[in-house]
Design an enzyme around this catalytic site. Structure first.
Site, PDB file in Angstrom:
ATOM      1  N   SER A   3       0.805  -1.219   0.000  1.00 17.30           N
ATOM      2  CA  SER A   3       0.000   0.000   0.000  1.00 17.30           C
ATOM      3  C   SER A   3       0.839   1.270   0.000  1.00 17.30           C
ATOM      4  O   SER A   3       0.392   2.310  -0.482  1.00 17.30           O
ATOM      5  CB  SER A   3      -0.930   0.004   1.216  1.00 17.30           C
ATOM      6  OG  SER A   3      -0.184  -0.187   2.404  1.00 17.30           O
ATOM      7  N   ASP A   9      -2.581   6.205  10.659  1.00 13.48           N
ATOM      8  CA  ASP A   9      -2.192   4.828  10.970  1.00 13.48           C
ATOM      9  C   ASP A   9      -0.690   4.675  11.168  1.00 13.48           C
ATOM     10  O   ASP A   9      -0.213   3.622  11.575  1.00 13.48           O
ATOM     11  CB  ASP A   9      -2.683   3.851   9.901  1.00 13.48           C
ATOM     12  CG  ASP A   9      -2.147   4.168   8.508  1.00 13.48           C
ATOM     13  OD1 ASP A   9      -1.060   4.778   8.400  1.00 13.48           O
ATOM     14  OD2 ASP A   9      -2.823   3.812   7.530  1.00 13.48           O
ATOM     15  N   HIS A  56       0.782   4.619   6.175  1.00 12.69           N
ATOM     16  CA  HIS A  56       0.471   5.180   4.864  1.00 12.69           C
ATOM     17  C   HIS A  56       0.812   6.666   4.826  1.00 12.69           C
ATOM     18  O   HIS A  56       0.915   7.325   5.861  1.00 12.69           O
ATOM     19  CB  HIS A  56      -0.996   4.928   4.531  1.00 12.69           C
ATOM     20  CG  HIS A  56      -1.305   3.463   4.456  1.00 12.69           C
ATOM     21  ND1 HIS A  56      -1.998   2.805   5.456  1.00 12.69           N
ATOM     22  CD2 HIS A  56      -0.967   2.531   3.541  1.00 12.69           C
ATOM     23  CE1 HIS A  56      -2.091   1.521   5.135  1.00 12.69           C
ATOM     24  NE2 HIS A  56      -1.469   1.331   3.979  1.00 12.69           N
TER      25      HIS A  56
END
Length: 604
Positions: free
Chosen positions: A459, A581, A584
Site C-alpha cells: 500500500s 495509521d 500510509h
C-alpha cells in the site's frame, strides 16, 4: 429413562460462576490486544476461548433439556439466543452507523455494508469475500470484530438441529461424540489445507468451516464432562488431578497470550486445535463444583467482568477504532488508552444494564411508549431516535458522502480497485479514496525519461504510485494493499521474469504487512538475476518492523547487486509524512519517499 416427551419439567442447569471468570480473562486479553498489539501479542486467542466455552455451554444446556424432558424445543432455544444477543448488536450498529455519518462520513458506504452483513450474521463470509485481513489495523473498520459473533450465531442456528437429529437416531452418545470429533478433525484439516495452498491467514481465520473445530471441541467436552452430572465430593486424588491439569493448562494458555503473534504460522497448522484442547482442560476444572481452581475463577471481580464480557466485546473495538483514527498509530499518547478504556466501560455498562439485561428478561416488552413506564419509555425513545438515521443509512440516503470504488483504467496498470477492502492498485489520474477526490498536486517539474525501473510494493507503493509515475513516465509500478513479500514470488515469475539484466532496475517495497524469512527474501531476489535491486525498508508500528529492516539490511550487505533505501532513517521524526495509521503516506511523505528512491536510482 421413563418420561413422557415434552411433559417432564425441565430443571434449569446450575449457574457456573467460574465460566464467567474465564470469559473475563478472554475478553480482557482481546481488549488489550486491540488497544496495542505489542502489549499482548496473542490476545486474539481469547476469541478461541469464547468459542470453546460457547460449544460447551450450549451443548450442555441442550443435553440437560433433552435428559429432563426427552425433547429439545428448538424454537424456544432460538428465541432465547435472539433475546440474549440481537438487541445489543442492533443498538451497537445504530450507534456506529450514526457516529460514522457524523464523524467519518467518507466511510459511510463501507460501514453500511458491514452493518448489513452484521444484521444477518454473515460478517465473517463478507470479509472473506472482500479479502479483508483481520490482523490489518490500518483501515477504519469499527465492526470488523463482529466476524466471531457471526460464526457463533451460525453455529446456534444449525448445530441444535443436527444434535437433535443425532440424539433421536443414535442411542449411544459416545458415537455422537465420535461424529463431532471427526467433523472437528475435518475442520482442522481444511484449515491446514487452505493455509498450505495460499498462506492466507484471514481466510482460515474468518471461515466458519475452518473455525468449527474449536466450537466442536467444546461440544465434545459437554458429552464427556456434562456439568449437571459432576459429583460434589469426588475423591481427593481426583480433585488434585483436576486442579493440577486445569492450573497447568491455564498457565500455558496465558504464556501463549504473550508468546504467540498473528505471524506465528504453526497456529494455523494445528495450533488452534491444541490451544483449544488446553482451554478444554481449563473448562473441565472450572465447571467442577469441588475444585479450588473453580473458586479462583469465581472471584467476584472476574465474575463481574465476565457477566459483561459480551457488552465489553461489542463496544471495545468500535470505541478503539473511532478514537485511534485521530492519532498516528505507534505514536498514540498514553492518555488515549485511558479514553479507550473509559468509553468502553461506559458504553458496555449502559448496554448491559439497559439493553442486554432487560431484553434478555422481557424481550420486546423492554420497549414501551407509555410514559408511566419511564425506563422502557426512555429506551424506546432512544432506539427510535437512532433508528431514523440508521434506516436512511441502510437505504443509501447518505451514499453521496462516501465512495466505494476508486481508480480508473490508466496506461498499463490494472486499476480495478476496491478501496474499502484493501485492494487498491496504483492509479495515475485522479484518485478516489474514501470519498475524497485527490487531484494531481503540482510537484517538481523534473521528469526522468532515461530510466525505466520496475517498482513492486504494497500500500505504501500505492501511495507514491501516481507521483512517481509523473516523474518517471517509463516506470512500471505494481502496488497492492495488503501484499506481503512471500506472496510476491509467483507474481514476479508470471509477469516480470524479463527483469534480469544488469541494466535493469527493480525497486521492492515490501514488509509493511508482515514478517518473512531469509529464504523467502533470497528466493525473490534471485528471481531478478543480475538486475540492480533496491530494497526499501519499512516504518510500521508493529512488532515485526525491526526484524524486517534487519533482514533487508543484511541482504544489501550480502549481495553486490542489492542496495538498501533507508526509508526508516529518512522518515525518523517526521510524523507529518504519515496518515493517522503511522504507515500510509500523506503528501509530504509521498514526496520524501519518492525522493529517496530517485536518489538511489540516479546513482545507478
Amino acid at each position: 429413562m421413563n418420561k413422557t416427551k415434552g411433559f417432564t419439567k425441565y430443571k434449569k442447569m446450575r449457574y457456573i460462576p467460574g465460566l464467567d471468570g474465564l470469559r473475563a480473562i478472554a475478553v480482557l486479553g482481546i481488549i488489550i490486544y486491540h488497544l496495542n498489539k505489542q502489549w499482548l501479542t496473542g490476545g486474539f486467542l481469547g476469541v478461541d476461548t469464547f468459542f470453546v466455552i460457547s460449544g460447551y455451554l450450549i451443548t450442555s444446556l441442550l443435553l440437560k433439556e433433552y435428559d429432563d424432558t426427552g425433547i429439545i424445543k428448538l424454537k424456544s432455544f432460538w428465541i432465547r439466543r435472539l433475546k440474549r444477543l440481537l438487541p445489543a448488536v442492533i443498538v451497537l450498529l445504530m450507534v456506529v452507523g450514526t457516529a460514522t455519518l457524523l464523524l467519518k462520513s467518507d466511510n459511510i458506504i463501507r460501514v453500511k455494508h458491514d452493518i448489513i452483513a452484521a444484521i444477518f450474521y454473515v460478517s465473517n463470509w463478507w470479509y472473506i469475500a472482500k479479502d479483508v485481513n483481520y490482523f490489518e489495523q490500518f483501515s477504519f473498520m469499527p465492526l470488523k470484530h463482529l466476524w466471531s459473533l457471526a460464526i457463533e450465531e451460525q453455529f446456534y442456528i444449525f448445530f441444535p438441529v443436527i444434535l437433535v437429529t443425532l440424539l433421536l437416531t443414535i442411542k449411544k452418545r459416545y458415537k455422537i461424540g465420535f461424529i463431532f470429533w471427526g467433523v472437528s478433525i475435518i475442520s482442522l484439516g481444511l484449515m491446514m489445507f487452505i493455509y498450505s495452498i495460499n498462506g492466507d491467514h484471514s481466510r482460515v481465520y474468518f471461515g466458519t468451516d475452518t473455525r468449527l473445530q474449536t466450537l466442536l471441541l467444546g461440544v465434545i467436552l459437554a458429552f464427556l464432562w456434562p456439568p449437571f452430572k459432576l459429583k460434589n465430593d469426588p475423591p481427593k486424588v481426583v480433585k488434585y488431578v483436576i486442579d493440577s491439569i486445569g492450573s497447568l493448562s491455564f498457565i500455558v494458555l496465558i504464556l501463549l497470550f504473550f508468546i504467540i503473534n498473528d505471524e506465528t504460522n504453526w497456529i494455523y497448522d494445528g495450533g488452534f486445535y491444541l490451544i483449544s484442547i488446553l482451554t478444554l482442560f481449563i473448562i473441565a476444572s472450572v465447571v467442577h463444583p469441588s475444585t479450588w481452581i473453580a473458586k479462583i475463577f469465581s472471584n467476584p471481580v472476574l465474575v463481574f467482568i465476565g457477566k459483561r464480557s459480551y457488552s465489553l466485546y461489542l463496544w471495545h473495538f468500535a470505541v478503539i477504532s473511532f478514537v485511534h483514527s485521530y492519532y498516528v498509530d505507534g505514536q498514540i499518547p498514553v492518555y488515549v488508552y485511558f479514553i479507550d478504556i473509559s468509553l468502553t466501560i461506559i458504553f458496555a455498562e449502559l448496554s448491559y444494564r439497559f439493553i442486554e439485561t432487560p431484553f434478555r428478561k422481557e424481550g420486546i416488552k423492554a420497549l414501551n411508549w407509555r410514559p408511566s413506564y419511564i425506563p422502557q419509555f426512555i429506551r424506546m425513545a432512544i432506539v427510535v431516535t437512532l433508528l431514523i438515521p440508521f434506516m436512511l443509512i441502510l437505504v443509501g440516503a447518505f451514499n453521496k458522502y462516501g465512495k466505494d470504488i476508486i481508480g480508473e483504467k490508466a496506461n498499463s496498470f490494472d486499476t480495478t480497485i476496491e478501496d474499502n477492502y484493501l485492494m487498491r492498485i496504483a492509479p495515475i489520474d485522479n484518485i478516489h479514496i474514501d470519498g475524497l477526490v485527490s487531484e494531481k498536486k503540482k510537484e517538481s517539474s523534473d521528469v526522468y525519461n532515461n530510466i525505466k525501473p520496475l517498482l513492486i510494493g504494497d500500500s505504501v507503493m500505492v501511495d507514491i504510485g501516481e507521483s512517481f509515475k509523473s516523474s518517471v513516465p517509463k516506470s512500471r509500478i505494481d502496488g497492492k494493499v495488503g501484499r506481503q513479500l512471500y506472496q510476491t514470488l509467483p507474481l514476479v515469475k508470471a509477469n516480470y521474469s524479463q527483469y534480469k539484466k544488469s541494466s535493469d532496475q527493480v525497486v521492492l517495497e515490501l514488509g509493511t504487512n508482515g514478517d518473512f524469512t531469509v529464504k523467502q527474501l533470497d528466493d525473490l531476489l534471485n528471481q531478478f538475476g543480475k538486475a540492480k535491486i533496491y530494497l526499501v525498508n519499512t516504518r510500521v508500528p508493529r512488532i515485526y518492523e525491526a526484524n524486517v529492516n534487519r533482514l533487508l539490511a543484511d541482504a544489501a550487505k550480502r549481495k553486490s547487486n542489492v542496495t538498501l533505501i533507508d526509508w526508516y532513517k529518512r522518515s525518523q521524526g517526521h510524523s507529518e509524512y504519515f496518515a493517522p495509521d503511522g504507515v500510509h503516506l500523506e503528501y509530504k511523505g509521498v514526496l520524501a519517499l519518492k525522493d529517496e528512491i530517485l536518489k538511489a536510482l540516479k546513482k545507478k
